[in-house]
Design a protein around this motif. Sequence first.
Motif, PDB file in Angstrom:
ATOM      1  N   GLN A 193       0.835  -1.208   0.000  1.00 24.11           N
ATOM      2  CA  GLN A 193       0.000   0.000   0.000  1.00 24.11           C
ATOM      3  C   GLN A 193       0.865   1.251   0.000  1.00 24.11           C
ATOM      4  OE1 GLN A 193      -2.149  -0.242   3.872  1.00 24.11           O
ATOM      5  NE2 GLN A 193      -1.099   1.646   4.368  1.00 24.11           N
ATOM      6  N   HIS A 194       0.229   2.345  -0.350  1.00 26.20           N
ATOM      7  CA  HIS A 194       0.872   3.656  -0.285  1.00 26.20           C
ATOM      8  C   HIS A 194       0.830   4.147   1.155  1.00 26.20           C
ATOM      9  CE1 HIS A 194       2.052   7.694  -1.499  1.00 26.20           C
ATOM     10  NE2 HIS A 194       1.026   8.169  -0.814  1.00 26.20           N
ATOM     11  N   ILE A 195       1.935   4.718   1.618  1.00 27.14           N
ATOM     12  CA  ILE A 195       2.007   5.238   2.988  1.00 27.14           C
ATOM     13  C   ILE A 195       1.956   6.763   2.937  1.00 27.14           C
ATOM     14  CG2 ILE A 195       3.374   5.387   5.104  1.00 27.14           C
ATOM     15  CD1 ILE A 195       4.612   2.722   4.419  1.00 27.14           C
ATOM     16  N   GLU A 196       0.877   7.326   3.441  1.00 30.81           N
ATOM     17  CA  GLU A 196       0.733   8.777   3.466  1.00 30.81           C
ATOM     18  C   GLU A 196       1.106   9.306   4.845  1.00 30.81           C
ATOM     19  OE1 GLU A 196      -2.585  12.251   2.511  1.00 30.81           O
ATOM     20  OE2 GLU A 196      -3.043  10.126   2.166  1.00 30.81           O
ATOM     21  N   VAL A 197       1.911  10.347   4.844  1.00 29.46           N
ATOM     22  CA  VAL A 197       2.329  10.988   6.092  1.00 29.46           C
ATOM     23  C   VAL A 197       1.386  12.153   6.390  1.00 29.46           C
ATOM     24  CG1 VAL A 197       4.211  12.191   7.273  1.00 29.46           C
ATOM     25  CG2 VAL A 197       4.720  10.329   5.692  1.00 29.46           C
ATOM     26  N   GLY A 198       1.075  12.329   7.671  1.00 28.42           N
ATOM     27  CA  GLY A 198       0.180  13.417   8.057  1.00 28.42           C
ATOM     28  C   GLY A 198       0.527  13.993   9.415  1.00 28.42           C
ATOM     29  N   LEU A 199      -0.178  15.046   9.766  1.00 31.20           N
ATOM     30  CA  LEU A 199      -0.030  15.700  11.073  1.00 31.20           C
ATOM     31  C   LEU A 199      -1.234  15.335  11.927  1.00 31.20           C
ATOM     32  CD1 LEU A 199       1.103  19.145   9.687  1.00 31.20           C
ATOM     33  CD2 LEU A 199       2.513  17.710  11.187  1.00 31.20           C
ATOM     34  N   PHE A 200      -0.983  14.909  13.177  1.00 30.36           N
ATOM     35  CA  PHE A 200      -2.064  14.427  14.036  1.00 30.36           C
ATOM     36  C   PHE A 200      -1.838  14.919  15.467  1.00 30.36           C
ATOM     37  CE2 PHE A 200      -1.193  11.412  10.664  1.00 30.36           C
ATOM     38  CZ  PHE A 200      -2.429  11.307  10.045  1.00 30.36           C
ATOM     39  N   ALA A 201      -2.945  15.200  16.143  1.00 21.24           N
ATOM     40  CA  ALA A 201      -2.859  15.686  17.523  1.00 21.24           C
ATOM     41  C   ALA A 201      -4.074  15.195  18.304  1.00 21.24           C
ATOM     42  CB  ALA A 201      -2.803  17.210  17.549  1.00 21.24           C
ATOM     43  N   ALA A 202      -3.931  15.181  19.608  1.00 19.36           N
ATOM     44  CA  ALA A 202      -5.053  14.821  20.474  1.00 19.36           C
ATOM     45  C   ALA A 202      -6.024  16.003  20.543  1.00 19.36           C
ATOM     46  CB  ALA A 202      -4.549  14.475  21.867  1.00 19.36           C
ATOM     47  N   PRO A 203      -7.328  15.751  20.593  1.00 21.50           N
ATOM     48  CA  PRO A 203      -8.298  16.850  20.711  1.00 21.50           C
ATOM     49  C   PRO A 203      -8.015  17.739  21.912  1.00 21.50           C
ATOM     50  CG  PRO A 203      -9.420  14.813  20.160  1.00 21.50           C
ATOM     51  CD  PRO A 203      -7.987  14.447  20.450  1.00 21.50           C
ATOM     52  N   SER A 204      -7.538  17.162  23.001  1.00 23.47           N
ATOM     53  CA  SER A 204      -7.253  17.959  24.202  1.00 23.47           C
ATOM     54  C   SER A 204      -6.145  18.976  23.939  1.00 23.47           C
ATOM     55  CB  SER A 204      -6.854  17.043  25.354  1.00 23.47           C
ATOM     56  OG  SER A 204      -5.699  16.288  25.024  1.00 23.47           O
ATOM     57  N   TYR A 205      -5.121  18.587  23.131  1.00 23.00           N
ATOM     58  CA  TYR A 205      -4.041  19.520  22.813  1.00 23.00           C
ATOM     59  C   TYR A 205      -4.571  20.695  21.995  1.00 23.00           C
ATOM     60  CZ  TYR A 205       0.003  21.594  20.591  1.00 23.00           C
ATOM     61  OH  TYR A 205       0.922  22.511  20.138  1.00 23.00           O
ATOM     62  N   LEU A 206      -5.384  20.413  21.000  1.00 26.89           N
ATOM     63  CA  LEU A 206      -5.891  21.472  20.132  1.00 26.89           C
ATOM     64  C   LEU A 206      -6.851  22.388  20.887  1.00 26.89           C
ATOM     65  CD1 LEU A 206      -6.478  19.448  16.835  1.00 26.89           C
ATOM     66  CD2 LEU A 206      -4.570  20.973  17.394  1.00 26.89           C
ATOM     67  N   ARG A 207      -7.620  21.853  21.812  1.00 25.94           N
ATOM     68  CA  ARG A 207      -8.503  22.717  22.616  1.00 25.94           C
ATOM     69  C   ARG A 207      -7.682  23.670  23.471  1.00 25.94           C
ATOM     70  NH1 ARG A 207     -11.652  17.890  23.260  1.00 25.94           N
ATOM     71  NH2 ARG A 207     -10.600  17.483  25.259  1.00 25.94           N
ATOM     72  N   LYS A 208      -6.548  23.184  23.940  1.00 28.89           N
ATOM     73  CA  LYS A 208      -5.717  23.998  24.826  1.00 28.89           C
ATOM     74  C   LYS A 208      -4.849  25.002  24.068  1.00 28.89           C
ATOM     75  CE  LYS A 208      -2.367  23.544  28.598  1.00 28.89           C
ATOM     76  NZ  LYS A 208      -1.617  22.569  29.454  1.00 28.89           N
ATOM     77  N   HIS A 209      -4.339  24.606  22.901  1.00 28.54           N
ATOM     78  CA  HIS A 209      -3.372  25.449  22.191  1.00 28.54           C
ATOM     79  C   HIS A 209      -3.915  26.071  20.908  1.00 28.54           C
ATOM     80  CE1 HIS A 209       0.017  24.252  24.773  1.00 28.54           C
ATOM     81  NE2 HIS A 209      -0.566  23.060  24.820  1.00 28.54           N
ATOM     82  N   GLY A 210      -5.151  25.759  20.569  1.00 32.88           N
ATOM     83  CA  GLY A 210      -5.753  26.391  19.397  1.00 32.88           C
ATOM     84  C   GLY A 210      -5.637  25.552  18.141  1.00 32.88           C
ATOM     85  N   ALA A 211      -6.560  25.806  17.217  1.00 34.61           N
ATOM     86  CA  ALA A 211      -6.591  25.051  15.969  1.00 34.61           C
ATOM     87  C   ALA A 211      -5.491  25.510  15.015  1.00 34.61           C
ATOM     88  CB  ALA A 211      -7.961  25.209  15.307  1.00 34.61           C
ATOM     89  N   VAL A 212      -5.124  24.655  14.088  1.00 34.60           N
ATOM     90  CA  VAL A 212      -4.140  24.980  13.044  1.00 34.60           C
ATOM     91  C   VAL A 212      -4.907  25.090  11.735  1.00 34.60           C
ATOM     92  CG1 VAL A 212      -2.053  24.234  11.856  1.00 34.60           C
ATOM     93  CG2 VAL A 212      -2.377  23.661  14.279  1.00 34.60           C
ATOM     94  N   ARG A 213      -5.014  26.309  11.221  1.00 31.62           N
ATOM     95  CA  ARG A 213      -5.814  26.524  10.018  1.00 31.62           C
ATOM     96  C   ARG A 213      -4.969  26.611   8.757  1.00 31.62           C
ATOM     97  NH1 ARG A 213     -10.628  27.344  12.249  1.00 31.62           N
ATOM     98  NH2 ARG A 213     -10.733  28.326  14.320  1.00 31.62           N
ATOM     99  N   ARG A 214      -3.737  27.102   8.869  1.00 27.42           N
ATOM    100  CA  ARG A 214      -2.846  27.258   7.730  1.00 27.42           C
ATOM    101  C   ARG A 214      -1.471  26.706   8.099  1.00 27.42           C
ATOM    102  NH1 ARG A 214      -4.426  30.350   3.762  1.00 27.42           N
ATOM    103  NH2 ARG A 214      -2.284  30.877   3.190  1.00 27.42           N
ATOM    104  N   PRO A 215      -0.666  26.320   7.115  1.00 27.20           N
ATOM    105  CA  PRO A 215       0.665  25.767   7.415  1.00 27.20           C
ATOM    106  C   PRO A 215       1.508  26.689   8.298  1.00 27.20           C
ATOM    107  CG  PRO A 215       0.122  25.372   5.120  1.00 27.20           C
ATOM    108  CD  PRO A 215      -0.974  26.236   5.674  1.00 27.20           C
ATOM    109  N   GLU A 216       1.365  28.015   8.096  1.00 27.25           N
ATOM    110  CA  GLU A 216       2.176  28.954   8.886  1.00 27.25           C
ATOM    111  C   GLU A 216       1.879  28.861  10.382  1.00 27.25           C
ATOM    112  OE1 GLU A 216       0.274  29.878   6.292  1.00 27.25           O
ATOM    113  OE2 GLU A 216       1.865  29.904   4.771  1.00 27.25           O
ATOM    114  N   ASP A 217       0.687  28.389  10.733  1.00 22.03           N
ATOM    115  CA  ASP A 217       0.308  28.287  12.141  1.00 22.03           C
ATOM    116  C   ASP A 217       1.135  27.245  12.900  1.00 22.03           C
ATOM    117  OD1 ASP A 217      -1.613  30.168  11.571  1.00 22.03           O
ATOM    118  OD2 ASP A 217      -3.254  28.706  11.385  1.00 22.03           O
TER     119      ASP A 217
END
Length: 319
Positions: free
Chosen positions: A171-195
Amino acid sequence: MKRQVAKAETVDADLADLRAFCLVVDLGSITAAAKTLGETKGSVSRRITRLEHALGVDLLRRSPRLVQATEDGLAYRLRVGRAIELLEDANVAVQQARSRPRGHLRVTAPFDLGLSILAPLSAGFAERFPEISLELLLTEALLDFDAHQVDVALRATASLPDSSLIAHKLQHIEVGLFAAPSYLRKHGAVRRPEDLGGHRLLLAQTARGHATIALSARDGRERAELRVRAAISASDFSFCREVALAGGGIALVPAINVRSDLDAKRLVPVLKDYAIHGAASLYLVHPGTRFLPSKIRAFRDYLLGAFGVQGRREAPAAR
């Protein structure tokens, strides 16, 4: 006075001639033996004559109506019959071993893939093939098949150099960015790559804690290349995944490593509208021998089935 021991002369007898001789003795007829073997009467007769000349003895007494074994022929039939039976038993044993997967199987894979892929699959494989003992060599090093007595390898790479090995693309292996919901609630969402510059990044295999991430919008409208610093870096993706599960940051890992976490909502994708460059493919690699041992065939077919691959082959592969 020294006694001289006579040295036995080696007789190079054709196996087909020996089989024909045994059949003639058993059936008492050259004609019947020829019919059974699918040969002509003359062909079987020549086989017997050739064997008698090689041995230097008469094996049969021939008459127009009867063919009988001589005393030497009877003794020879008895011993040759045992040898042929042993040979046939050996052939059957080898064929059964090939058709019945068994033995010790050594499989090497990167540590992360071993945990995320091979661990669950190994349980099912061991249950299905109880006569195969499975040994996993989990390492980032590319182990040599001959030097390390490896039977099968799982390789994650963008391309495979030429060699005599055979590779099956799983299979093809795709790399991605992943975080726990608790981290994003605490530190804010990432909307653009610059974030990403304002977040704690969890990266594997960095250069002294720094890496370059190349992203492109899936709609093709935007590309970005960011030089980032890791808050935590590690030698393997599994550690980054564990830190992300603990709410420690955003992990850059293969999606296959966190599939169960995404299903359970323990982790969520970050910048899911962007594709990250540098993805690879997962290959199953094994020796390119004509008669592949049944234990290797069983493991190969089991993984091809698990990934829904219908025997697709890519060759050659990295050794």
